[in-house]
Design a protein around this motif. Structure first.
Motif, PDB file in Angstrom:
ATOM      1  N   LEU A 187       2.431   2.742   3.428  1.00 44.57           N
ATOM      2  CA  LEU A 187       1.536   3.046   4.540  1.00 44.57           C
ATOM      3  C   LEU A 187       2.150   2.493   5.823  1.00 44.57           C
ATOM      4  N   SER A 188       2.093   3.273   6.895  1.00 44.24           N
ATOM      5  CA  SER A 188       2.709   2.871   8.162  1.00 44.24           C
ATOM      6  C   SER A 188       1.777   3.187   9.317  1.00 44.24           C
ATOM      7  N   VAL A 189       1.645   2.236  10.236  1.00 44.89           N
ATOM      8  CA  VAL A 189       0.864   2.432  11.454  1.00 44.89           C
ATOM      9  C   VAL A 189       1.662   1.880  12.629  1.00 44.89           C
ATOM     10  N   ALA A 190       1.214   2.187  13.833  1.00 40.71           N
ATOM     11  CA  ALA A 190       1.933   1.741  15.030  1.00 40.71           C
ATOM     12  C   ALA A 190       1.001   0.980  15.957  1.00 40.71           C
TER      13      ALA A 190
ATOM     14  N   PRO B 257       6.250   6.680  16.832  1.00 38.72           N
ATOM     15  CA  PRO B 257       5.144   6.237  15.986  1.00 38.72           C
ATOM     16  C   PRO B 257       4.550   7.371  15.159  1.00 38.72           C
ATOM     17  N   GLU B 258       4.070   7.033  13.964  1.00 39.43           N
ATOM     18  CA  GLU B 258       3.330   8.014  13.164  1.00 39.43           C
ATOM     19  C   GLU B 258       1.968   8.245  13.807  1.00 39.43           C
ATOM     20  N   LEU B 259       1.546   9.526  13.849  1.00 36.05           N
ATOM     21  CA  LEU B 259       0.325   9.893  14.562  1.00 36.05           C
ATOM     22  C   LEU B 259      -0.761  10.441  13.642  1.00 36.05           C
ATOM     23  N   THR B 260      -0.663  10.172  12.338  1.00 32.96           N
ATOM     24  CA  THR B 260      -1.597  10.759  11.376  1.00 32.96           C
ATOM     25  C   THR B 260      -3.044  10.447  11.720  1.00 32.96           C
ATOM     26  N   HIS B 261      -3.322   9.228  12.148  1.00 28.75           N
ATOM     27  CA  HIS B 261      -4.695   8.830  12.507  1.00 28.75           C
ATOM     28  C   HIS B 261      -4.716   8.192  13.896  1.00 28.75           C
TER      29      HIS B 261
ATOM     30  N   TRP C 143     -10.540   0.681   5.173  1.00 25.20           N
ATOM     31  CA  TRP C 143      -9.557   1.123   6.167  1.00 25.20           C
ATOM     32  C   TRP C 143      -8.270   1.583   5.491  1.00 25.20           C
ATOM     33  N   VAL C 144      -7.781   0.833   4.511  1.00 23.22           N
ATOM     34  CA  VAL C 144      -6.559   1.201   3.801  1.00 23.22           C
ATOM     35  C   VAL C 144      -6.736   2.548   3.106  1.00 23.22           C
ATOM     36  N   ALA C 145      -7.867   2.719   2.420  1.00 20.19           N
ATOM     37  CA  ALA C 145      -8.111   3.980   1.705  1.00 20.19           C
ATOM     38  C   ALA C 145      -8.125   5.163   2.661  1.00 20.19           C
ATOM     39  N   HIS C 146      -8.726   4.979   3.835  1.00 22.68           N
ATOM     40  CA  HIS C 146      -8.760   6.072   4.808  1.00 22.68           C
ATOM     41  C   HIS C 146      -7.378   6.349   5.383  1.00 22.68           C
ATOM     42  N   LYS C 147      -6.625   5.295   5.668  1.00 27.63           N
ATOM     43  CA  LYS C 147      -5.296   5.468   6.253  1.00 27.63           C
ATOM     44  C   LYS C 147      -4.350   6.184   5.299  1.00 27.63           C
ATOM     45  N   LYS C 148      -4.577   6.083   4.005  1.00 26.13           N
ATOM     46  CA  LYS C 148      -3.715   6.751   3.031  1.00 26.13           C
ATOM     47  C   LYS C 148      -3.961   8.248   2.973  1.00 26.13           C
TER      48      LYS C 148
ATOM     49  N   GLU D 294       0.855  -1.194   0.000  1.00 25.54           N
ATOM     50  CA  GLU D 294       0.000   0.000   0.000  1.00 25.54           C
ATOM     51  C   GLU D 294       0.888   1.241   0.000  1.00 25.54           C
ATOM     52  N   GLN D 295       1.215   1.736  -1.182  1.00 24.27           N
ATOM     53  CA  GLN D 295       2.111   2.876  -1.325  1.00 24.27           C
ATOM     54  C   GLN D 295       1.327   4.184  -1.339  1.00 24.27           C
ATOM     55  N   ILE D 296       1.906   5.211  -0.710  1.00 26.72           N
ATOM     56  CA  ILE D 296       1.342   6.557  -0.694  1.00 26.72           C
ATOM     57  C   ILE D 296       2.262   7.449  -1.516  1.00 26.72           C
ATOM     58  N   ASP D 297       1.730   8.124  -2.519  1.00 28.12           N
ATOM     59  CA  ASP D 297       2.543   8.933  -3.421  1.00 28.12           C
ATOM     60  C   ASP D 297       3.378   9.958  -2.655  1.00 28.12           C
TER      61      ASP D 297
END
Length: 423
Positions: free
Chosen positions: A172-175, A356-360, A258-263, A164-167
């Motif tokens: 995609l990364s989660v913690a 950790p990444e905190l985007t979501h 979920w993947v689409a939202h996380k991106k 799942e690549q983000i341009d």
């Protein structure tokens, strides 16, 4: 030769030992009833399986238990028979010659060797089969396997999704909360950036080490959607015992959503989005917590009507009545308190990679590596006193201490409002 006094002492010792064993058994059974031992259906039990890898390993356990149980019963029966038949019943028996010995009897010794070999073969066959099965995704399923990279840190887990690549960003990364598609094999590439860790999701798969400078892997699969508890199973420092994570299995449609939202980049709350008339601040009680006081995400009883997966689903939606002004203040504090040096919030500020990444972050059910509930109160506790919650953590030792960072209650309130807006 034993004297009458020594024989009397021996009898008293045996009687006392028997009494101690009975008492210990009573306490053990009482404790088992309190610890729900007989059900063996706790959050991190390996006796209740939810996937083929864990089921294969459980069958190996059962095979070993049955073999060893039979050996125990046979040995105990022979020992009991010999003890009763040949025990000294009178003082004269103490001086009697020993009964005829079977030592050196080829038939008996060859029989014992043969039974032992047979027992080992009975255990080895399912064990070897399970080793080959659990080592990697079965060949016929490899094209359908989903790939996730799990990286261990002191003391949290990072999960990268190379598929799942983000341009302009990368994978995609989660913690600390690994979301996977249910009913599909998942190959987990295991890495570590510091010391040896061990990746363990008891209901889905057994323990596999994350070793420095050496790639490792495992695979798992959740047969149905669910919420599973994971743990680092290798001592890795001060807060090893509270290095936890979650695995959330979703059906195909929910996983794709979920993947689409996380991106997406981080959600931004503006006065137009929030309703000023209904704005309210996070409800936080600034209590004095004891070190490692209860805050774990273990409150869901498997026999209750409360579903941790449903709770996770509810966590994905924004709260109503957000205070846009307080959130903006918290976002500014996130910069001035140098949180951006270690954390990333895509679409906002920060390019840190050590934390950790905190985007979501607000869409997760846990914080502090699965240690605390993701609630405003627990988040404020974690922000204000990270060293008390998780001794030796890097946020405190390499962030707060050298930079002399202090956070008071008003600042914590604003930071929590900002972080809780990141759905």
């Amino acid at each position: 030769m034993r004297t009458p006094s020594s024989l009397s002492f021996l009898k008293k010792t045996v009687a006392a030992s028997r009494a101690a064993c009975v008492l210990a058994a009573v306490f053990l059974l009482a404790g088992c009833s309190q610890l729900n031992f007989w059900q063996m259906d706790g959050h991190q039990t390996s006796m209740v399986t939810a996937g083929p890898v864990a089921e294969s390993q459980l069958q190996v356990f059962y095979a070993t238990v049955w073999v060893t149980a039979i050996i125990f019963v046979v040995v105990a029966a022979v020992l009991t028979y010999a003890t009763i038949k040949f025990k000294a019943r009178t003082t004269d028996d103490e001086n009697a010659p020993p009964p005829e010995q079977s030592h050196g009897n080829p038939l008996i010794e060859l029989s014992l060797i043969g039974v032992s070999v047979l027992a080992l073969v009975f255990i080895a066959f399912p064990t070897l089969r399970a080793i080959w099965f659990t080592y990697d995704v079965p060949e016929e399923e490899r094209e359908n396997a989903y790939v996730i990279d799990a990286i261990g840190y002191q003391w949290w887990f990072k999960f990268d999704y190379p598929m799942e690549q983000i341009d302009g960003v990368g994978a995609l990364s989660v913690a600390n909360e690994m979301v996977i598609p249910a009913g599909r094999p998942v190959r987990v590439n295991l890495r570590t950036v510091d010391v040896i860790h061990s990746f363990w999701v008891p209901k889905l798969a057994g323990k596999v080490d994350m070793t420095p400078n050496r790639g490792n892997h495992m695979w798992l699969q959740a047969d149905e959607p669910g919420y599973f508890w994971g743990q680092c199973a290798e001592y890795c420092g001060d807060s090893h015992a509270v290095m936890r994570f979650r695995v959330i299995a979703l059906n195909e449609a929910d996983f794709a959503e979920w993947v689409a939202h996380k991106k997406l980049p981080a959600r931004t709350v503006t006065p137009e989005i929030a309703d000023p008339a209904r704005a309210e601040r996070p409800q936080i009680t600034f209590a004095s917590f004891k070190r490692n006081e209860y805050g774990f995400s273990d409150k869901w009883d498997p026999r209750s009507q409360v579903s941790p997966l449903d709770n996770w689903r509810q966590q994905q939606f924004p709260h109503e009545g957000e205070d846009a002004a307080l959130i903006a203040q918290g976002r500014k504090l996130f910069q001035t308190k140098t949180c951006i040096a270690c954390h990333t919030v895509r679409g906002h500020e920060g390019m840190g990679i050590t934390g950790p990444e905190l985007t979501h972050i607000a869409s997760q059910t846990t914080i502090a590596a699965g240690l605390l509930e993701n609630t405003p109160e627990q988040m404020a506790r974690w922000i204000m006193h990270p060293e008390v919650v998780k001794p030796g953590n890097k946020m405190y030792t390499t962030g707060y201490v050298p930079s002399e960072i202090t956070i008071d209650q008003d600042e914590a309130l604003a930071l929590v409002a900002y972080l809780q807006s990141l759905k």
